[in-house]
Scaffold this active site. Structure first.
Site, PDB file in Angstrom:
ATOM      1  N   HIS A 124      37.325  -1.280 -14.214  1.00  0.00           N
ATOM      2  CA  HIS A 124      38.253  -2.119 -13.430  1.00  0.00           C
ATOM      3  C   HIS A 124      38.109  -3.559 -13.922  1.00  0.00           C
ATOM      4  O   HIS A 124      37.037  -3.959 -14.380  1.00  0.00           O
ATOM      5  CB  HIS A 124      37.817  -2.001 -11.968  1.00  0.00           C
ATOM      6  CG  HIS A 124      38.720  -2.627 -10.960  1.00  0.00           C
ATOM      7  ND1 HIS A 124      38.757  -3.983 -10.733  1.00  0.00           N
ATOM      8  CD2 HIS A 124      39.601  -2.074 -10.083  1.00  0.00           C
ATOM      9  CE1 HIS A 124      39.621  -4.245  -9.758  1.00  0.00           C
ATOM     10  NE2 HIS A 124      40.148  -3.098  -9.348  1.00  0.00           N
ATOM     11  N   ASP A 202      29.001  -0.060 -10.771  1.00  0.00           N
ATOM     12  CA  ASP A 202      30.110  -0.451  -9.906  1.00  0.00           C
ATOM     13  C   ASP A 202      30.438   0.760  -9.037  1.00  0.00           C
ATOM     14  O   ASP A 202      31.038   1.734  -9.507  1.00  0.00           O
ATOM     15  CB  ASP A 202      31.303  -0.859 -10.785  1.00  0.00           C
ATOM     16  CG  ASP A 202      32.576  -1.072  -9.966  1.00  0.00           C
ATOM     17  OD1 ASP A 202      32.571  -0.795  -8.756  1.00  0.00           O
ATOM     18  OD2 ASP A 202      33.582  -1.509 -10.567  1.00  0.00           O
ATOM     19  N   GLN A 205      34.259   3.024  -5.936  1.00  0.00           N
ATOM     20  CA  GLN A 205      34.770   4.360  -5.587  1.00  0.00           C
ATOM     21  C   GLN A 205      33.616   5.340  -5.379  1.00  0.00           C
ATOM     22  O   GLN A 205      33.704   6.251  -4.568  1.00  0.00           O
ATOM     23  CB  GLN A 205      35.704   4.891  -6.691  1.00  0.00           C
ATOM     24  CG  GLN A 205      36.866   3.970  -7.056  1.00  0.00           C
ATOM     25  CD  GLN A 205      37.817   3.718  -5.893  1.00  0.00           C
ATOM     26  OE1 GLN A 205      37.926   4.518  -4.965  1.00  0.00           O
ATOM     27  NE2 GLN A 205      38.510   2.588  -5.925  1.00  0.00           N
ATOM     28  N   LYS A 228      36.621  -0.111   1.424  1.00  0.00           N
ATOM     29  CA  LYS A 228      36.984   1.200   0.876  1.00  0.00           C
ATOM     30  C   LYS A 228      36.160   2.297   1.564  1.00  0.00           C
ATOM     31  O   LYS A 228      36.365   3.470   1.351  1.00  0.00           O
ATOM     32  CB  LYS A 228      36.743   1.238  -0.638  1.00  0.00           C
ATOM     33  CG  LYS A 228      37.628   0.250  -1.413  1.00  0.00           C
ATOM     34  CD  LYS A 228      37.422   0.405  -2.896  1.00  0.00           C
ATOM     35  CE  LYS A 228      37.897  -0.787  -3.697  1.00  0.00           C
ATOM     36  NZ  LYS A 228      39.341  -0.927  -3.825  1.00  0.00           N
ATOM     37  N   CYS A 366      44.659  -2.455 -12.074  1.00  0.00           N
ATOM     38  CA  CYS A 366      43.633  -3.436 -12.478  1.00  0.00           C
ATOM     39  C   CYS A 366      42.761  -2.878 -13.598  1.00  0.00           C
ATOM     40  O   CYS A 366      41.543  -3.094 -13.623  1.00  0.00           O
ATOM     41  CB  CYS A 366      42.739  -3.837 -11.306  1.00  0.00           C
ATOM     42  SG  CYS A 366      43.624  -4.618  -9.978  1.00  0.00           S
TER      43      CYS A 366
HETATM   44  C1  LIG Z   1      36.044   0.793  -9.613  1.00  0.00           C
HETATM   45  C2  LIG Z   1      36.422  -0.478  -8.905  1.00  0.00           C
HETATM   46  N1  LIG Z   1      35.729  -1.600  -9.137  1.00  0.00           N
HETATM   47  C3  LIG Z   1      36.004  -2.748  -8.499  1.00  0.00           C
HETATM   48  C4  LIG Z   1      37.025  -2.839  -7.585  1.00  0.00           C
HETATM   49  C5  LIG Z   1      37.292  -4.136  -6.878  1.00  0.00           C
HETATM   50  O1  LIG Z   1      37.081  -4.002  -5.519  1.00  0.00           O
HETATM   51  P1  LIG Z   1      37.455  -5.195  -4.506  1.00  0.00           P
HETATM   52  O2  LIG Z   1      38.883  -5.561  -4.816  1.00  0.00           O
HETATM   53  O3  LIG Z   1      37.272  -4.604  -3.162  1.00  0.00           O
HETATM   54  O4  LIG Z   1      36.534  -6.321  -4.791  1.00  0.00           O
HETATM   55  C6  LIG Z   1      37.795  -1.710  -7.332  1.00  0.00           C
HETATM   56  C7  LIG Z   1      38.950  -1.771  -6.406  1.00  0.00           C
HETATM   57  O5  LIG Z   1      39.816  -0.948  -6.409  1.00  0.00           O
HETATM   58  C8  LIG Z   1      37.478  -0.497  -7.984  1.00  0.00           C
HETATM   59  O6  LIG Z   1      38.159   0.625  -7.738  1.00  0.00           O
END
Ligand SMILES: Cc1ncc(COP(=O)(O)O)c(C=O)c1O
Length: 408
Positions: A124, A202, A205, A228, A366
């Site tokens: 991401h 990270d 998910q 989430k 993203c």
């Molecule tokens: C794998 C992953 N990393 C990072 C993020 C960023 O999360 P946030 O926007 O809640 O900071 C997301 C959000 O969809 C994600 O799916």
């Protein structure tokens, strides 16, 4: 232990409501954010009404109650991920904030010109851009190991790069928000440590669909977003191994992250408050407690089994659609499926599905570099949560078929 799907659904006001503007959608965008259980909504409303005061500051009872709720959120996370100490849980505003914090503090302390930071190709933007910014500041280099055609990590390539001995930090997603595959993070942790690197996972998910025990998979850092995982937005976590966190400098300066301040210098608070400058989003962060209580009150094995059945069925049906391509068909899939269809634009598909009552995500997710790699400018993504049902999957598939008839 709640096993019954109807019972789970009954805990979510959105699913009992007429929906926004009188339209209740089948909500298949859970990877972006989940709907909230009543316990989370009620707790936030109650605390706003009866225990709203700034945390970690005042001595009066109201402030003590607010601090207790906030710290109970931290303790809930510690229990959920089996961290050894609550000091290892830094509360942030989300995964993005956690990774930016980590890149800044770890970078400042440990990253030097010529060092390497290793990511997978499936990250991401939140797990790419902070590291790019760090490399620009420090003269370190960013390396990537491949995601194969079926979405799985190329572990041999990861090891090859690590074995060159320059990687100081590995950062990779537990589950990609595009590919939905549960990645071999235990194996990557072993490799990173073997070659002298630290590893951040990270878990945006992963915390939802795989869970983590940081003692069983001894990663150095793990981040995720509360929103989430059924908590309120503006909440997140950076877990860090205590001995490492203790060596790291603060990033943001301000109230509560200090020990003593003079006009000319400051000494800093111990972890985790050293990393929590200013007034935190304390009521939202406190909802991590009821959110974790929800997650641990449902029969998670049963929920995961049900999600696997729905995912397998969705993929089977999608594969029978002419010109439909699924991204990340290999490996162990979380209930998250991204696809494109020849002759139909991803955003047209999503707009028409919305008209038919199904909310899905479309676009770059993203994850522009990963989509470029697959030759796409966007995909459609369906992502399920504990409350979704097979019946909803059936409505989605029949709606998708109708949409494609209209578009092609
Ligand atoms: C794998 C992953 N990393 C990072 C993020 C960023 O999360 P946030 O926007 O809640 O900071 C997301 C959000 O969809 C994600 O799916």
């Amino acid at each position: 232990m709640i096993q019954n799907k109807e019972k789970i659904r009954s805990l979510f006001p959105y699913l009992q409501s007429a929906g926004c503007g009188g339209r209740q959608l089948i909500y298949f965008d859970n990877a972006a954010t989940t709907q909230k259980p009543r316990s989370v909504i009620d707790a936030a409303t109650r605390w706003l009404a009866d225990s709203n005061a700034n945390v970690h500051r005042a001595v009066y009872g109201l402030a003590a109650a607010a601090t207790e709720h906030y710290e109970a959120g931290r303790e809930a996370v510690r229990e959920l991920i089996n961290a050894q100490a609550r000091e290892e849980i830094v509360i942030t505003s989300g995964t993005t904030a956690s990774i930016n914090l980590l890149a800044n503090v770890y970078g400042q302390r440990y990253i030097r010109p010529g060092d390497e930071i290793l990511l997978s190709e499936g990250e991401h933007h939140s797990n790419i851009v902070p590291w790019q910014m760090l490399c620009e500041r420090t003269g370190a280099h960013l390396r990537y190991f491949s995601v194969k055609e079926d979405g799985q990590w190329d572990m041999e390539e990861a090891e090859r790069i690590l074995s060159e001995g320059k990687v100081r930090m590995v950062s990779a997603a537990h589950i990609s928000n595009v590919l939905g595959i549960v990645n071999p993070v235990a194996e990557l942790t072993v490799l990173a440590h073997r070659y002298g690197a630290v590893i951040h996972i990270d878990g945006a998910q992963g915390i939802v669909h795989a869970g983590i025990d940081v003692q069983e998979i001894p990663c150095d850092f793990y981040s995720f977003s509360g929103h989430k995982l059924y908590a309120l937005t503006g909440t997140g976590v950076l877990y860090g191994r205590r001995d490492l966190l203790e060596t790291l400098p603060p990033w943001m300066g301000g109230g509560e992250m200090v020990d003593t301040v003079t006009y000319s210098s400051t000494t800093y608070a111990p972890i985790p408050l050293r990393f929590e400058a200013g007034t935190p989003n304390f009521i939202a962060a406190a909802t991590l407690r009821p959110a974790v209580d929800f997650v641990t009150s449902i029969d998670i094995a049963q929920v995961r089994k049900n999600e696997e059945e729905m995912t397998a069925w969705l993929m089977h049906e999608m594969n029978s659609i002419d010109g439909l391509r699924i991204y990340g068909a290999g490996g162990h899939k979380a209930p998250l499926v991204s696809f494109t269809v020849e002759g139909a634009h991803h955003s047209d598909i999503a707009v028409l599905l919305d008209k038919m009552g199904v909310a899905v995500r479309s676009g770059q997710m993203c994850s522009e570099p990963l989509l470029n790699k697959f030759g796409q400018t966007g995909v459609v993504r369906v992502s399920l949560a504990a409350y979704n049902t097979m019946q909803e999957c059936e409505v989605f598939i029949s709606s998708l078929r109708r949409v494609l008839e209209m578009l092609r």
